[in-house]
Write an enzyme that holds these catalytic residues in place. Structure first.
Site, PDB file in Angstrom:
ATOM      1  N   HIS A 114       0.859  -1.198   0.000  1.00 37.89           N
ATOM      2  CA  HIS A 114       0.000   0.000   0.000  1.00 37.89           C
ATOM      3  C   HIS A 114       0.887   1.237   0.000  1.00 37.89           C
ATOM      4  O   HIS A 114       1.027   1.925   1.007  1.00 37.89           O
ATOM      5  CB  HIS A 114      -0.907   0.003   1.235  1.00 37.89           C
ATOM      6  CG  HIS A 114      -1.773  -1.217   1.354  1.00 37.89           C
ATOM      7  ND1 HIS A 114      -2.973  -1.339   0.703  1.00 37.89           N
ATOM      8  CD2 HIS A 114      -1.592  -2.377   2.021  1.00 37.89           C
ATOM      9  CE1 HIS A 114      -3.514  -2.514   0.979  1.00 37.89           C
ATOM     10  NE2 HIS A 114      -2.684  -3.172   1.778  1.00 37.89           N
ATOM     11  N   LEU A 115       1.454   1.548  -1.173  1.00 33.25           N
ATOM     12  CA  LEU A 115       2.478   2.603  -1.241  1.00 33.25           C
ATOM     13  C   LEU A 115       1.938   3.980  -0.882  1.00 33.25           C
ATOM     14  O   LEU A 115       2.672   4.840  -0.436  1.00 33.25           O
ATOM     15  CB  LEU A 115       3.095   2.636  -2.641  1.00 33.25           C
ATOM     16  CG  LEU A 115       3.955   1.431  -3.030  1.00 33.25           C
ATOM     17  CD1 LEU A 115       4.400   1.541  -4.477  1.00 33.25           C
ATOM     18  CD2 LEU A 115       5.165   1.289  -2.114  1.00 33.25           C
ATOM     19  N   LYS A 116       0.647   4.209  -1.102  1.00 33.37           N
ATOM     20  CA  LYS A 116       0.115   5.562  -0.919  1.00 33.37           C
ATOM     21  C   LYS A 116      -0.640   5.719   0.392  1.00 33.37           C
ATOM     22  O   LYS A 116      -1.361   6.674   0.594  1.00 33.37           O
ATOM     23  CB  LYS A 116      -0.822   5.924  -2.084  1.00 33.37           C
ATOM     24  CG  LYS A 116      -0.137   5.914  -3.440  1.00 33.37           C
ATOM     25  CD  LYS A 116       0.470   7.269  -3.774  1.00 33.37           C
ATOM     26  CE  LYS A 116       1.283   7.162  -5.047  1.00 33.37           C
ATOM     27  NZ  LYS A 116       1.835   8.411  -5.488  1.00 33.37           N
ATOM     28  N   ASN A 117      -0.512   4.750   1.275  1.00 31.08           N
ATOM     29  CA  ASN A 117      -1.312   4.805   2.494  1.00 31.08           C
ATOM     30  C   ASN A 117      -0.630   5.620   3.592  1.00 31.08           C
ATOM     31  O   ASN A 117       0.560   5.469   3.846  1.00 31.08           O
ATOM     32  CB  ASN A 117      -1.573   3.378   2.980  1.00 31.08           C
ATOM     33  CG  ASN A 117      -2.352   3.358   4.268  1.00 31.08           C
ATOM     34  OD1 ASN A 117      -1.787   3.540   5.333  1.00 31.08           O
ATOM     35  ND2 ASN A 117      -3.651   3.195   4.172  1.00 31.08           N
TER      36      ASN A 117
END
Lengths: 309, 436
Positions: free
Chosen positions: A102-105
């Site tokens: 979840h790179l954008k979390n």
């Protein structure tokens, strides 16, 4: 394989709480999978009882996999870890692959901060950050987290500065790396002035990067940021800017940012309004026409200044 | 870069109006696909975007029956907590099991509360059932000593969530909706610390003129937009020329630098393939340039100029489409058209950029055939990018769309509706006589 709880003997004591969606006209209703709906029902049920147990850790992990932006599930998980006195190193080992998925979390990084703060050591964090940056070298959350680490563990070190140098070496256009460098040089907690030799070092560093790729705005912003922060006159870099653009040689321009810098230098000088105007015209008509209106607006401001003078 | 199948210069770029209506009506009336599960806790945000998009398209009256409109209003009110404020979505609702011991897991939520109030205004409700006093008290508890705001209140009143200007934007927006620009206590409810909030924004300004999530973090168009909009809500924007000075602390240390940073967001790097191709510079450590061995900058011919060579033709076409990025040296992305252009509009400086090629980029490159906008060219539409793309062209004055308030990211009609409510007039006085 989807995981269900209704036929799991370990969960037989729990009566799930179904979602209440408020009548026949819900807004933004989502076609949940059965797996998600059921897991959320069990989550609400354990939250009602404030249950802090191993099985709840597993449940929160399951929910996070499906909805990593669930803000209270992360807070609940942190509470469970605390109540169980769980091994926080194990938590970090679980968080690593989760963050990579979840790179954008945002929540993951907040959680990580809580855990590392409790552990009281940045050990291993640098390596993990490198793994994250291999996926996306400009990931905002990761750079923010790196700044927190520096602040929390007082890592304003030569080693850290060297690391930003490596990141900039890898990609001279990585503005996040330039920004991190600015933080290391200028943003120390005590807010004391930057030593003279460090200022000189940074000016030379930015100039060398510009010589590598003059049409890269990051080091230009950095160079001017260092000057401004230390209240040094922009005229100091006039000779340098002239290496890349000269209003008398309109066909030999190597950097629009050099022209932009010259505008500000000339605007401050006596009797140099014509040169400033020429630089703005070159920007507007030839070297940066996507911002034509902006450069023309700046030209209008020049007129005002001279009218006032 | 070529754009196969797309119209070239001379053809009018057009908003596929009826497709957008279909897209948003589908979002309103049918289930969102399961890949929105990651947004399950922010359904009030999605709800507000959906209703607002139809409002901006001028379709809200037609799309909703009286019964549906009332039904949606009721749904929003069901997200209101017994103690006041709104949860972010029904997902955290513990129903009749909710009590003092467990309500921390079903907390009042800053985006939930902001978008609930906005949705009610969009749907024409008078907010009479909103526990306004409780919300305003809660706002004061959501502010940290450094002036920033958080997302929720956790155990022992700890302010949880990010420190960035998104939550400050929403807090300031809630305050404006419920009590206008009045400073100091209202009906015995204390005000937030506006000076401290402005200080926190000032401290987040970066060396390049953009605003970041916290002191010394990287400039980012989203945080810059939220900060400038928030300053407009608390009436602390920098003084405009001719405005008489007052003693109040105002935002933005260096307006010219911020304008420079905002206009620098315009870019010709419209997708991954464009990186490095516009400057002629190779972006790696392997190519070590000695001074002055690098490429000269390409000089663009004037738009209506000669088109005798291929190179000139290319740059002529490039100028047709200008994208917007969110940070220095990043590629264009639909949402940043809003995040960078809205603050220019709020500061009254939209005219320092040419919005026409930005509009063309949105309509020709990221607008989707089925309606809505994707993040990048060729991407399928999603609610977030579709909404911000639509609002952006509305800010540019697209014919057929409602006038929008750039800072509130919603129609002026909805904001005027709020201003007309009697309970609000009683607090604010006569501000409704003039628009914000």
């Amino acid at each position: 394989m989807p995981k269900f709880y209704h036929d799991d003997p370990e969960w037989a004591d729990i009566e799930p709480i179904a979602q209440e969606d408020g009548g026949p006209h819900p807004l933004a209703a989502i076609a949940y999978t059965d797996e998600y709906s059921e897991a959320m029902g069990f989550l609400r049920a354990v939250m009602v009882n404030n249950e802090y147990s191993e099985r709840v850790l597993g449940l929160t992990e399951h929910i996070i996999k499906m909805n990593a932006a669930h803000y209270t599930v992360w807070l609940y998980r942190a509470k469970v870890l605390e109540q169980l006195g769980a091994d926080l190193r194990r938590e970090i080992a679980w968080l690593n692959p989760t963050a990579l998925k979840h790179l954008k979390n945002y929540q993951i990084w907040n959680h990580r901060q809580t855990i590392i703060d409790k552990l009281g050591s940045p050990e291993g964090e640098s390596e993990f950050i490198s793994t994250m940056l291999e996926q996306d070298s400009k990931n905002y959350h990761v750079w923010s987290y790196r700044q927190w680490l520096v602040q929390r563990f007082d890592l304003y070190t030569d080693e850290e500065l060297k690391w930003t140098e490596n990141m900039i070496e890898e990609d001279v256009r990585n503005n996040s790396a330039w920004n991190h460098r600015f933080y290391l040089v200028v943003g120390k907690k005590d807010g004391q002035a930057v030593p003279e030799d460090a200022v000189q070092r940074e000016l030379e560093y930015a100039k060398a990067a510009i010589r590598k790729a003059p049409q890269n705005q990051s080091p230009w912003n950095y160079l001017r940021g260092i000057l401004r922060h230390n209240k040094l006159p922009i005229a100091m870099i006039k000779g340098f800017a002239l290496e890349f653009a000269d209003v008398e040689k309109p066909d030999d321009v190597y950097s629009s940012h050099a022209l932009d810098t010259l505008v500000d230098i000339y605007a401050e000088e006596e009797d140099k309004k014509e040169e400033a105007k020429k630089a703005l015209e070159l920007l507007a008509t030839r070297y940066d026409p996507i911002r034509k209106q902006y450069w023309n607006y700046r030209k209008g401001l020049l007129g005002q200044t001279s009218a006032m003078a | 870069m070529t754009a196969p199948g797309l119209s070239v210069a001379g053809d009018e770029s057009a908003l596929r109006y009826s497709k957008h209506i279909n897209y948003w009506r589908r979002n309103l009336k049918t289930f969102l696909p399961h890949h929105y599960t990651g947004n399950d806790n922010n359904r009030l945000t999605l709800a507000s975007f959906i209703v607002s998009a139809l409002d901006i398209l001028g379709d809200l009256e037609t799309a909703l029956s009286v019964e549906e409109r009332q039904g949606y209003i009721e749904w929003v009110y069901r997200c209101q907590l017994p103690e006041g404020c709104f949860r972010g979505a029904p997902a955290t609702d513990l129903k009749n099991h909710r009590n003092d011991e467990n309500k921390v897991w079903d907390p009042a939520h800053m985006p939930g509360t902001f978008f609930a109030l906005l949705s009610l205004a969009l749907l024409g409700d008078d907010l009479s059932r909103v526990k306004r006093r409780e919300i305003l008290l809660w706002l004061t508890k959501m502010q940290r000593p450094n002036g920033s705001f958080g997302q929720t209140l956790g155990e022992n009143g700890k302010v949880e969530g990010g420190v960035d200007t998104r939550f400050g934007y929403m807090a300031a927006g809630i305050r404006w909706m419920l009590r206008g620009n009045v400073e100091g206590p209202v009906d015995g409810v204390p005000d937030i610390n506006v000076d401290k909030f402005v200080e926190c924004i000032l401290e987040s300004e970066c060396y390049d003129g953009g605003i970041s999530e916290a002191p010394f973090h990287e400039s980012h168009a989203g945080f810059t937009c939220c900060a400038i909009s928030a300053l407009s809500f608390v009436d602390r924007l920098p003084l405009k020329s001719g405005q008489p000075p007052d003693s109040r602390l105002r935002g933005l240390q260096n307006v010219p630098l911020t304008l420079h940073w905002l206009t620098s967001r315009l870019t010709l790097t419209l997708d991954e393939e464009d990186i490095d191709t516009h400057t002629g510079e190779i972006n790696s450590s392997q190519t070590h340039h000695s001074p002055h061995s690098f490429a000269k900058l390409k000089s663009h011919p004037p738009k209506a100029g000669k088109q005798s060579s291929t190179a000139e033709l290319t740059s002529h076409f490039e100028m047709e489409w200008v994208g917007v990025n969110g940070r220095c040296n990043k590629i264009a992305d639909t949402c940043y058209a809003y995040w960078a252009c809205a603050p220019l509009q709020t500061l009254d400086y939209l005219d320092i950029i040419d919005t026409k090629p930005v509009r063309r980029w949105l309509l020709d490159r990221t607008q989707h055939l089925v309606g809505g906008f994707g993040k990048l060219p060729g991407d399928p539409p999603d609610i977030y990018h579709s909404y911000l793309g639509l609002v952006t062209i509305a800010i540019f004055g697209e014919p057929g769309l409602q006038n929008v308030d750039a800072a509130f990211c919603a129609s002026r009609r909805a904001i005027e509706h709020l201003q007309s409510l009697p309970w609000r007039k009683a607090i604010v006085g006569n501000d409704a006589a003039s628009y914000r």
